[in-house]
Scaffold this motif. Sequence first.
Motif, PDB file in Angstrom:
ATOM      1  N   GLY A 239      14.252  24.743  -4.420  1.00  0.00           N
ATOM      2  CA  GLY A 239      15.586  24.167  -4.241  1.00  0.00           C
ATOM      3  C   GLY A 239      15.539  22.806  -3.578  1.00  0.00           C
ATOM      4  N   GLU A 240      14.757  22.717  -2.489  1.00  0.00           N
ATOM      5  CA  GLU A 240      14.652  21.439  -1.789  1.00  0.00           C
ATOM      6  C   GLU A 240      13.946  20.382  -2.644  1.00  0.00           C
ATOM      7  N   ALA A 241      13.035  20.846  -3.496  1.00  0.00           N
ATOM      8  CA  ALA A 241      12.234  19.907  -4.290  1.00  0.00           C
ATOM      9  C   ALA A 241      13.110  19.055  -5.199  1.00  0.00           C
ATOM     10  N   VAL A 242      14.218  19.634  -5.702  1.00  0.00           N
ATOM     11  CA  VAL A 242      15.060  18.884  -6.630  1.00  0.00           C
ATOM     12  C   VAL A 242      16.327  18.355  -5.958  1.00  0.00           C
ATOM     13  N   ALA A 243      16.383  18.475  -4.605  1.00  0.00           N
ATOM     14  CA  ALA A 243      17.613  18.087  -3.906  1.00  0.00           C
ATOM     15  C   ALA A 243      17.902  16.595  -4.047  1.00  0.00           C
ATOM     16  N   THR A 244      19.210  16.273  -4.180  1.00  0.00           N
ATOM     17  CA  THR A 244      19.641  14.881  -4.156  1.00  0.00           C
ATOM     18  C   THR A 244      20.672  14.737  -3.047  1.00  0.00           C
ATOM     19  N   PRO A 245      20.564  13.807  -2.131  1.00  0.00           N
ATOM     20  CA  PRO A 245      19.447  12.867  -1.988  1.00  0.00           C
ATOM     21  C   PRO A 245      18.166  13.578  -1.596  1.00  0.00           C
ATOM     22  N   PRO A 246      17.001  12.991  -1.954  1.00  0.00           N
ATOM     23  CA  PRO A 246      15.720  13.640  -1.678  1.00  0.00           C
ATOM     24  C   PRO A 246      15.594  13.959  -0.187  1.00  0.00           C
ATOM     25  N   SER A 247      15.130  15.143   0.139  1.00  0.00           N
ATOM     26  CA  SER A 247      15.055  15.499   1.548  1.00  0.00           C
ATOM     27  C   SER A 247      13.688  15.149   2.116  1.00  0.00           C
ATOM     28  N   LEU A 248      13.739  14.392   3.212  1.00  0.00           N
ATOM     29  CA  LEU A 248      12.508  13.946   3.844  1.00  0.00           C
ATOM     30  C   LEU A 248      12.129  14.903   4.963  1.00  0.00           C
ATOM     31  N   PHE A 249      13.167  15.514   5.566  1.00  0.00           N
ATOM     32  CA  PHE A 249      12.889  16.460   6.646  1.00  0.00           C
ATOM     33  C   PHE A 249      13.303  17.851   6.204  1.00  0.00           C
ATOM     34  N   PHE A 250      12.398  18.780   6.333  1.00  0.00           N
ATOM     35  CA  PHE A 250      12.670  20.135   5.848  1.00  0.00           C
ATOM     36  C   PHE A 250      11.682  21.068   6.531  1.00  0.00           C
ATOM     37  N   ASP A 251      11.925  22.372   6.404  1.00  0.00           N
ATOM     38  CA  ASP A 251      10.985  23.351   6.940  1.00  0.00           C
ATOM     39  C   ASP A 251       9.828  23.511   5.960  1.00  0.00           C
ATOM     40  N   PRO A 252       8.649  23.057   6.327  1.00  0.00           N
ATOM     41  CA  PRO A 252       7.547  23.180   5.370  1.00  0.00           C
ATOM     42  C   PRO A 252       7.221  24.633   5.083  1.00  0.00           C
TER      43      PRO A 252
ATOM     44  N   ALA B 257       0.834  -1.208   0.000  1.00  0.00           N
ATOM     45  CA  ALA B 257       0.000   0.000   0.000  1.00  0.00           C
ATOM     46  C   ALA B 257       0.867   1.256   0.000  1.00  0.00           C
ATOM     47  N   LEU B 258       1.932   1.235   0.798  1.00  0.00           N
ATOM     48  CA  LEU B 258       2.786   2.428   0.882  1.00  0.00           C
ATOM     49  C   LEU B 258       3.566   2.647  -0.408  1.00  0.00           C
ATOM     50  N   VAL B 259       4.029   1.560  -1.034  1.00  0.00           N
ATOM     51  CA  VAL B 259       4.748   1.702  -2.299  1.00  0.00           C
ATOM     52  C   VAL B 259       3.817   2.285  -3.368  1.00  0.00           C
ATOM     53  N   VAL B 260       2.583   1.764  -3.433  1.00  0.00           N
ATOM     54  CA  VAL B 260       1.641   2.251  -4.442  1.00  0.00           C
ATOM     55  C   VAL B 260       1.285   3.714  -4.176  1.00  0.00           C
ATOM     56  N   PHE B 261       1.134   4.058  -2.912  1.00  0.00           N
ATOM     57  CA  PHE B 261       0.714   5.421  -2.575  1.00  0.00           C
ATOM     58  C   PHE B 261       1.882   6.411  -2.615  1.00  0.00           C
ATOM     59  N   PHE B 262       3.126   5.874  -2.632  1.00  0.00           N
ATOM     60  CA  PHE B 262       4.293   6.736  -2.478  1.00  0.00           C
ATOM     61  C   PHE B 262       4.325   7.953  -3.414  1.00  0.00           C
ATOM     62  N   PRO B 263       4.075   7.783  -4.751  1.00  0.00           N
ATOM     63  CA  PRO B 263       4.147   8.973  -5.609  1.00  0.00           C
ATOM     64  C   PRO B 263       3.208  10.089  -5.165  1.00  0.00           C
ATOM     65  N   ILE B 264       2.018   9.735  -4.675  1.00  0.00           N
ATOM     66  CA  ILE B 264       1.080  10.765  -4.225  1.00  0.00           C
ATOM     67  C   ILE B 264       1.615  11.416  -2.946  1.00  0.00           C
ATOM     68  N   PHE B 265       2.104  10.571  -2.029  1.00  0.00           N
ATOM     69  CA  PHE B 265       2.682  11.083  -0.794  1.00  0.00           C
ATOM     70  C   PHE B 265       3.843  12.031  -1.098  1.00  0.00           C
ATOM     71  N   TRP B 266       4.680  11.617  -2.029  1.00  0.00           N
ATOM     72  CA  TRP B 266       5.851  12.423  -2.372  1.00  0.00           C
ATOM     73  C   TRP B 266       5.448  13.751  -2.993  1.00  0.00           C
ATOM     74  N   MET B 267       4.397  13.718  -3.805  1.00  0.00           N
ATOM     75  CA  MET B 267       3.900  14.947  -4.417  1.00  0.00           C
ATOM     76  C   MET B 267       3.403  15.905  -3.333  1.00  0.00           C
ATOM     77  N   ILE B 268       2.637  15.362  -2.370  1.00  0.00           N
ATOM     78  CA  ILE B 268       2.114  16.222  -1.301  1.00  0.00           C
ATOM     79  C   ILE B 268       3.277  16.810  -0.505  1.00  0.00           C
ATOM     80  N   LEU B 269       4.282  15.968  -0.225  1.00  0.00           N
ATOM     81  CA  LEU B 269       5.456  16.428   0.530  1.00  0.00           C
ATOM     82  C   LEU B 269       6.186  17.529  -0.245  1.00  0.00           C
TER      83      LEU B 269
END
Lengths: 273, 295
Positions: free
Chosen positions: A38-51, A19-31
């Motif tokens: 700048g953070e949106a294209v960061a590599t490695p992808p940033s999971l923690f950031f100032d919203p 379920a989480l793998v299937v939902f991941f693209p939507i979750f990632w889009m919301i995040l």
Amino acid sequence: MNQTLSKKLVLTLLAWFIALVVFFPIFWMILTSFKTEGEAVATPPSLFFDPTLAGYHEVMARADYVKFALNSVIVSVGSTLLALLVAVPAAYSMAFLPTPRTRGTLLWMLSTKMLPPVGVLMPIYLIFRDLGLLDSLTGLTIVYMLMNLPIVVWMLYTFFKDVPRDILEAGRMDGAGTLQEVLYLLMPLTLPGIASTGLLSVILSWNEAFWSLNLTTSDAAPLTAFIASFSSPEGLFWAKLSAASTMAIAPILILGWMTQKQMVRGLTFGAVK
Amino acid sequence: MRDRASGRTVGGMRTLFLQAPAVSMLLLWMLVPLGMTLWFSFQRYNLLNPMISGFAGLDNYTYLLTDPALWTAMGNTLLLVGWVLAITVVGGTLLAVLFQQEFFGRGIARLLVIAPFFVMPTVSALIWKNMMMHPVNGVLAWLFNLFGFHAVDWFSSLPLTSIVIIVSWEWLPFALLILLTAIQSLDDDQVEAARMDGAGPIAIFWFITLPHLKRAISVVIMIEMIFLLTIFAEIFVTTSGGPGLASTNLAYLIYIRALLDFDVGGASAGGVIAIILANIVAIFLVRTVAKNLET
């Protein structure tokens, strides 16, 4: 007992992983919608950031998001109301006053839904051009209404068929006329069915992306077409794209979750209940 | 008791009156464009060049059928439909069995897994194109690098595969949703009886669950085919049919002919071919639904 519990735990892990793998693209889009560009294209992808709501603010301010959202609302609600207006009487007569031709009519309606839109792209485009309906809300509303009409009739028909005959008979015994029958017996009994049919039609129109891309350019463009304008290669605006996308899918995702059971009925023309 | 014969005519009149708007609208919606497509397909007609006109006979068809682009597009259409069907139907069936089991948080997990079906196609395609499959900044590129593989430039080296992945992601939830509904009407006693007789889970799946799902699976296949034959938006916003014609399907080819080349005759001939293909599928679907319809 222990064995069933461990089996349940394994199933839980497996199902949730999928379920989480299937939902991941939507979750990632919301995040991503809450990140800076700048953070949106960061590599490695940033999971923690100032919203931040910057993406949302910019989409609302610059891209005229509200206009496109309103177009989507007008076109999907308008086409749904029109379709219901025409389909309720038709489905009523098919369910309650069946004639030998009813079956044929229903199946013929189903077959009109099978006509691939791309097969009639050229004629519809030319008719619209000649009638001045290109890039107009009226034109798109009409197309969506006709596109969904077969599904709407079918779904209403299957709901009307479920109304117990005994209740109608009892009403007639008590001397209820057709109008009273419709108002006091059928309406309350079938309102949930009509409502979920309407919701399905709204969802299908909201997400439609063939006619909206081909028949609109700017004035009447709904959200599907607006989002498509982000596909141009100049510059990457992932945070803005994500913010616009999140707003575009949120209402429909919630409606879809609410009506999933009825959707199965409508989308399979009653073949799977 | 009403007289049978007059009851029928009164009913007939009422039926006519109540159904006339819906039937006539659909009739117009079907016949007018269909007739025009057929008519145009035999005409020399290009919006960019008004000098060309007149009856073309079978020229549009000959031109189209001898154009290698058509056969590339047909091949891509078949690959796209075939792969997406295989992935979504097999995956959907297995997931339906899994999500039917009792486990913790089942309700929420189900909502998450069907969510992609409600996402509009342009959004799905762009999330995948940018955030997932971008060769430098995408999540997949990061994952590939993490495990020591080279990142893939999805849309230029594997364009059709990329489209298949996106479209499968959109339609897997549809198959799951339908099959999950169908699997719920499976008789528990029958499964229990089979288990008592010593049948393992695989045997139960193969001999009880799968036959029970047969009709639902055929409905899923046919409905998906109708939509998959004319996949458009996903290609429009990601590859634009390219590179070259590598991800052009029949729908996209007709779009190129129609609204980029403004070749009305050629596009209409393509449209007729698309209609014929869709109708072959439609006949089977209408039959399946008809079997199930009591009026």
